[in-house]
Design a protein around this motif. Structure first.
Motif, PDB file in Angstrom:
ATOM      1  N   TYR A   1     -64.190  22.634 -43.329  1.00  0.00           N
ATOM      2  CA  TYR A   1     -63.316  21.625 -42.676  1.00  0.00           C
ATOM      3  C   TYR A   1     -63.229  21.726 -41.102  1.00  0.00           C
ATOM      4  O   TYR A   1     -63.090  22.837 -40.618  1.00  0.00           O
ATOM      5  N   LEU A   2     -62.981  20.824 -40.321  1.00  0.00           N
ATOM      6  CA  LEU A   2     -62.849  20.665 -39.049  1.00  0.00           C
ATOM      7  C   LEU A   2     -61.910  19.871 -38.774  1.00  0.00           C
ATOM      8  O   LEU A   2     -62.159  18.492 -38.713  1.00  0.00           O
ATOM      9  N   GLN A   3     -60.868  20.172 -38.344  1.00  0.00           N
ATOM     10  CA  GLN A   3     -59.564  19.255 -38.069  1.00  0.00           C
ATOM     11  C   GLN A   3     -59.672  19.119 -36.516  1.00  0.00           C
ATOM     12  O   GLN A   3     -59.731  20.167 -35.918  1.00  0.00           O
ATOM     13  N   MET A   4     -59.844  18.018 -36.109  1.00  0.00           N
ATOM     14  CA  MET A   4     -59.843  17.658 -34.747  1.00  0.00           C
ATOM     15  C   MET A   4     -58.622  17.032 -34.308  1.00  0.00           C
ATOM     16  O   MET A   4     -58.495  15.762 -34.623  1.00  0.00           O
ATOM     17  N   ASN A   5     -57.793  17.430 -33.298  1.00  0.00           N
ATOM     18  CA  ASN A   5     -56.739  16.565 -32.695  1.00  0.00           C
ATOM     19  C   ASN A   5     -56.992  16.474 -31.348  1.00  0.00           C
ATOM     20  O   ASN A   5     -57.713  17.096 -30.643  1.00  0.00           O
ATOM     21  N   SER A   6     -56.038  15.801 -30.764  1.00  0.00           N
ATOM     22  CA  SER A   6     -56.163  15.332 -29.190  1.00  0.00           C
ATOM     23  C   SER A   6     -57.691  15.007 -28.750  1.00  0.00           C
ATOM     24  O   SER A   6     -58.119  15.581 -27.768  1.00  0.00           O
ATOM     25  N   LEU A   7     -58.156  14.082 -29.665  1.00  0.00           N
ATOM     26  CA  LEU A   7     -59.589  13.737 -29.142  1.00  0.00           C
ATOM     27  C   LEU A   7     -59.852  12.894 -27.866  1.00  0.00           C
ATOM     28  O   LEU A   7     -58.948  12.356 -27.509  1.00  0.00           O
ATOM     29  N   LYS A   8     -60.902  13.454 -27.390  1.00  0.00           N
ATOM     30  CA  LYS A   8     -61.140  13.000 -25.855  1.00  0.00           C
ATOM     31  C   LYS A   8     -62.666  12.113 -25.991  1.00  0.00           C
ATOM     32  O   LYS A   8     -63.348  12.492 -26.792  1.00  0.00           O
TER      33      LYS A   8
ATOM     34  N   SER B   1     -64.402  24.445 -25.427  1.00  0.00           N
ATOM     35  CA  SER B   1     -63.862  23.030 -25.507  1.00  0.00           C
ATOM     36  C   SER B   1     -62.797  22.652 -26.531  1.00  0.00           C
ATOM     37  O   SER B   1     -62.154  21.578 -26.704  1.00  0.00           O
ATOM     38  N   ALA B   2     -63.130  23.189 -27.602  1.00  0.00           N
ATOM     39  CA  ALA B   2     -62.480  23.132 -29.084  1.00  0.00           C
ATOM     40  C   ALA B   2     -61.246  24.045 -28.933  1.00  0.00           C
ATOM     41  O   ALA B   2     -60.251  23.593 -29.906  1.00  0.00           O
ATOM     42  N   LYS B   3     -60.831  25.175 -28.318  1.00  0.00           N
ATOM     43  CA  LYS B   3     -59.828  25.813 -28.383  1.00  0.00           C
ATOM     44  C   LYS B   3     -58.576  25.191 -28.389  1.00  0.00           C
ATOM     45  O   LYS B   3     -58.343  24.158 -27.404  1.00  0.00           O
ATOM     46  N   GLY B   4     -57.488  25.273 -29.241  1.00  0.00           N
ATOM     47  CA  GLY B   4     -56.400  24.598 -29.062  1.00  0.00           C
ATOM     48  C   GLY B   4     -56.054  23.120 -29.551  1.00  0.00           C
ATOM     49  O   GLY B   4     -55.279  22.640 -29.703  1.00  0.00           O
ATOM     50  N   ARG B   5     -57.502  22.637 -29.683  1.00  0.00           N
ATOM     51  CA  ARG B   5     -57.560  21.335 -30.244  1.00  0.00           C
ATOM     52  C   ARG B   5     -57.958  21.148 -31.794  1.00  0.00           C
ATOM     53  O   ARG B   5     -57.715  20.172 -32.641  1.00  0.00           O
ATOM     54  N   PHE B   6     -58.958  21.733 -32.004  1.00  0.00           N
ATOM     55  CA  PHE B   6     -59.718  21.971 -33.179  1.00  0.00           C
ATOM     56  C   PHE B   6     -59.493  23.140 -34.150  1.00  0.00           C
ATOM     57  O   PHE B   6     -59.079  24.153 -33.740  1.00  0.00           O
ATOM     58  N   THR B   7     -59.256  22.949 -35.420  1.00  0.00           N
ATOM     59  CA  THR B   7     -59.208  24.015 -36.253  1.00  0.00           C
ATOM     60  C   THR B   7     -59.989  23.992 -37.373  1.00  0.00           C
ATOM     61  O   THR B   7     -60.417  23.113 -38.251  1.00  0.00           O
ATOM     62  N   ILE B   8     -60.936  25.180 -37.650  1.00  0.00           N
ATOM     63  CA  ILE B   8     -61.953  25.171 -38.741  1.00  0.00           C
ATOM     64  C   ILE B   8     -61.243  25.792 -39.970  1.00  0.00           C
ATOM     65  O   ILE B   8     -60.472  26.899 -39.807  1.00  0.00           O
TER      66      ILE B   8
END
Length: 124
Positions: A80-87, A63-70
């Motif tokens: 850190y956890l960068q979360m993009n394109s949040l749903k 669910s995190a692949k491609g949207r989140f970066t640790i």
């Protein structure tokens, strides 16, 4: 003992971004792999992402692949956890966890320390 303090949660619209931080203190030299987990109301805590001490190995939930970066900065003892394109389905309390082991695991009981959690709410 190791203390973990998360920050950076909040309310964001769908498609938005948030950056979570987890600051570690105490015997941080004993901590190796770290992970981010989340728990939505009525659901079990689930693995989101993990990183080894060197940062050489990273793992993500599907669910995190491609949207989140640790990522981690060992000089600052921070993950850190960068979360993009949040749903909206990303809405949960997000927890930081640390373990003495060198490898990443999705099993919550394998982690030795946990933060208090930070709420992430994604509105539609």
């Amino acid at each position: 003992q190791v203390q973990l303090v998360e920050s950076g949660g909040g309310l964001v619209q769908a498609g938005g971004s948030l950056r979570l931080s987890c600051a570690a203190s105490g015997r941080t030299d004993s901590v190796f792999a770290m992970g981010w987990f989340r728990q939505a109301p009525g659901k079990e805590r689930e693995f989101v992402a993990g990183i080894t001490r060197s940062g050489g190995t990273i793992s993500y939930a599907t669910s995190a692949k491609g949207r989140f970066t640790i990522s981690r900065d060992n000089a600052k003892n921070t993950v850190y956890l960068q979360m993009n394109s949040l749903k909206p389905e990303d809405t949960a309390v997000y927890y930081c966890a640390a373990r003495f082991g060198h490898t990443i695991t999705v099993i919550t009981t394998r982690y030795d320390y946990w933060g208090q959690g930070t709420q992430v709410t994604v509105s539609s």
